[in-house]
Design a protein around this motif. Structure first.
Motif, PDB file in Angstrom:
ATOM      1  N   UNK A 170     -97.025-100.453  73.289  1.00  5.60           N
ATOM      2  CA  UNK A 170     -97.177-100.876  74.715  1.00  5.60           C
ATOM      3  C   UNK A 170     -95.737-100.502  75.461  1.00  5.60           C
ATOM      4  N   UNK A 171     -94.950 -99.715  75.021  1.00  2.00           N
ATOM      5  CA  UNK A 171     -93.667 -99.132  75.842  1.00  2.00           C
ATOM      6  C   UNK A 171     -94.295 -98.221  77.053  1.00  2.00           C
ATOM      7  N   UNK A 172     -93.568 -98.485  78.218  1.00  2.00           N
ATOM      8  CA  UNK A 172     -94.071 -97.567  79.387  1.00  2.00           C
ATOM      9  C   UNK A 172     -93.080 -96.356  79.371  1.00  2.00           C
ATOM     10  N   UNK A 173     -92.022 -95.917  78.465  1.00  2.22           N
ATOM     11  CA  UNK A 173     -91.219 -94.748  78.591  1.00  2.22           C
ATOM     12  C   UNK A 173     -91.101 -94.103  77.510  1.00  2.22           C
ATOM     13  N   UNK A 174     -91.046 -92.852  77.551  1.00  2.00           N
ATOM     14  CA  UNK A 174     -90.896 -91.970  76.294  1.00  2.00           C
ATOM     15  C   UNK A 174     -89.471 -92.125  75.610  1.00  2.00           C
ATOM     16  N   UNK A 175     -89.467 -92.430  74.374  1.00  2.00           N
ATOM     17  CA  UNK A 175     -88.157 -92.497  73.704  1.00  2.00           C
ATOM     18  C   UNK A 175     -87.977 -91.379  72.661  1.00  2.00           C
ATOM     19  N   UNK A 313     -96.092 -89.637  66.328  1.00  2.00           N
ATOM     20  CA  UNK A 313     -94.950 -90.307  67.106  1.00  2.00           C
ATOM     21  C   UNK A 313     -95.021 -90.142  68.911  1.00  2.00           C
ATOM     22  N   UNK A 314     -95.296 -88.539  69.014  1.00  2.00           N
ATOM     23  CA  UNK A 314     -95.326 -88.331  70.391  1.00  2.00           C
ATOM     24  C   UNK A 314     -96.536 -88.953  70.858  1.00  2.00           C
ATOM     25  N   UNK A 315     -97.759 -89.024  70.156  1.00  2.00           N
ATOM     26  CA  UNK A 315     -98.933 -89.478  70.990  1.00  2.00           C
ATOM     27  C   UNK A 315     -98.722 -91.031  71.111  1.00  2.00           C
ATOM     28  N   UNK A 316     -97.960 -91.830  70.287  1.00  2.00           N
ATOM     29  CA  UNK A 316     -97.918 -93.015  70.220  1.00  2.00           C
ATOM     30  C   UNK A 316     -96.965 -93.484  71.398  1.00  2.00           C
ATOM     31  N   UNK A 324    -103.266 -94.124  70.563  1.00  2.00           N
ATOM     32  CA  UNK A 324    -103.531 -94.506  69.192  1.00  2.00           C
ATOM     33  C   UNK A 324    -104.931 -93.725  68.830  1.00  2.00           C
ATOM     34  N   UNK A 325    -105.544 -93.164  69.571  1.00  2.00           N
ATOM     35  CA  UNK A 325    -106.813 -92.375  69.589  1.00  2.00           C
ATOM     36  C   UNK A 325    -106.432 -91.009  69.252  1.00  2.00           C
ATOM     37  N   UNK A 326    -105.545 -90.490  70.083  1.00  3.31           N
ATOM     38  CA  UNK A 326    -104.956 -89.281  70.132  1.00  3.31           C
ATOM     39  C   UNK A 326    -104.106 -88.823  68.608  1.00  3.31           C
ATOM     40  N   UNK A 327    -103.636 -89.916  68.123  1.00  2.00           N
ATOM     41  CA  UNK A 327    -102.781 -89.758  66.979  1.00  2.00           C
ATOM     42  C   UNK A 327    -103.777 -90.060  65.892  1.00  2.00           C
TER      43      UNK A 327
END
Length: 414
Positions: A170-175, A313-316, A324-327
């Motif tokens: 649900x995060x909007x930023x790339x961590x 992790x990146x697709x998440x 989730x689908x890409x992961x």
């Protein structure tokens, strides 16, 4: 079997005397119908037998069937049963998601593949009188390591602002920090810790066969993945999804997450660690240990785990159902590549060990006396390592069948 029958012809590959009607060499597994020059086949051993898989010749080596890669001691009926078991392990959690039972779906997804391995090892009786302590001990230790490791990684390397588990979708930023920890650190820790139990067991004379090492690695990998999954998603399993986290009503999101946890993640972990543990065991009697073969196999396993971890992790970080689908899709690609790699290594290892046996190196799996093939039930020739009718390796059969053959061999000449 008479000398006249056995000396009807000679194998072009290992020079062993062959039964008159043999399709395959009972010593090295060579396909007598393969007319290619032997020099060409030596350059590409994996194409020996025209790519017919030694565990199940009806399949090609480069096919994506996890059952005959990870459960190589199954006969034809067993393969079908375990294929259904894997399918049920995916369908049941997905149905639970659609019914709204998300916590149950996550638990069922995490435990599905370890449960199949447990049933398989009990069924084939791989380790004689020790199936319960060996199998359950390996699963319990690896599962506990997975849960403890991801909990410590969460507590020490990620702070309260970082998102772990499902909430991070649900995060909007790339961590970047979270991606580095979950995509690099966690997979490398998994390889090191999950391999501990298989390598200890594979170093014992009782379990030093390549298929034993492969099996221990696969079991430990699936159990580690289960422990890691249960710990990462403990908040959801307890019914405590925090504010702002993904809601249980988002079916598309949960279906991808649960499918990943049920099949893809355990297949990646189990296949990667099976490759590494099989490299440690090596071919023939005894184990190779920390040599060149193990280093190569470990490199393949670690690279695949990193690729899977980083991809998920990146697709998440994309967030929601699309991430989730890409992961999930990326995990399927990695798992497919690992399955083909494991099948190839097992195929080559069995053929190499058989060729060495034909040249005089001891092999405890050679048939003596009257015995039958576990796949087609045909009689096996003396000293056979393969069925001369269907080409299946005699190693690719359950201990129960091996014990039946041993009882039939009582009093047979050695």
């Amino acid at each position: 079997m008479s000398d006249a029958t056995m000396n009807a012809r000679t194998c072009a590959r290992c020079k062993s005397a062959q039964p008159a009607a043999a399709r395959y060499c009972h010593r090295c597994g060579h396909d007598h119908l393969d007319a290619r020059p032997i020099e060409d086949r030596r350059r590409r051993l994996r194409d020996e037998r025209a790519g017919a898989y030694v565990v199940r010749p009806k399949e090609r080596v480069r096919s994506i069937n996890p059952v005959t890669a990870l459960l190589p001691l199954s006969n034809a009926a067993g393969v079908r049963a375990y294929e259904w078991a894997f399918a049920a392990g995916l369908v049941v959690p997905l149905v639970a998601v659609l019914a709204g039972w998300v916590p149950f779906a996550l638990v069922a997804a995490a435990l599905a593949v370890p449960a199949v391995f447990t049933l398989y090892l009990y069924d084939v009786n791989e380790w004689d009188d020790q199936p319960v302590p060996v199998v359950l001990g390996c699963i319990a230790v690896a599962g506990a390591l997975g849960a403890v490791a991801i909990r410590l990684i969460d507590a020490t390397l990620l702070d309260a602002a970082d998102k772990v588990g499902l909430e991070r979708l649900s995060s909007d930023s790339f961590d970047t920090r979270t991606v580095a920890v979950l995509g690099v650190v966690a997979p490398l820790v998994a390889v090191v810790l999950a391999l501990a139990v298989p390598l200890v067991l594979a170093s014992r004379p009782r379990f030093d066969d390549m298929i034993d090492g492969l099996t221990f690695g696969a079991v430990a990998g699936a159990a580690y993945a289960a422990g890691e999954t249960l710990m990462m998603h403990r908040g959801v399993i307890d019914g405590l999804v925090g504010d702002g986290g993904p809601g249980r009503g988002d079916a598309a999101l949960w279906l991808s997450i649960v499918a990943n946890a049920a099949i893809v993640k355990p297949l990646v972990y189990s296949t990667a660690l099976a490759i590494a543990a099989a490299g440690f065991s090596g071919i023939g009697p005894g184990y190779d240990g920390f040599g060149r073969r193990f280093a190569t196999s470990l490199g393949v396993a670690a690279s695949a785990m990193l690729a899977y971890g980083l991809g998920v992790a990146v697709t998440g970080e994309i967030g929601g159902a699309p991430g989730a689908a890409l992961g999930l899709a990326w995990g399927v690609v990695v798992a497919g590549g690992l399955i083909v790699t494991l099948r190839t290594k097992l195929h080559l290892g069995v053929l190499e060990a058989a060729l060495e046996a034909a040249r005089g190196r001891p092999n405890r799996h050679e048939v003596r006396g009257e015995a039958h093939c576990g796949e087609c039930d045909m009689f096996l020739a003396p000293l056979a390592l393969f069925c001369s009718a269907c080409g299946t390796s005699v190693r690719a059969t359950s201990k129960r069948r091996q014990h039946d053959n041993v009882r039939a061999n009582v009093g047979a000449p050695s």
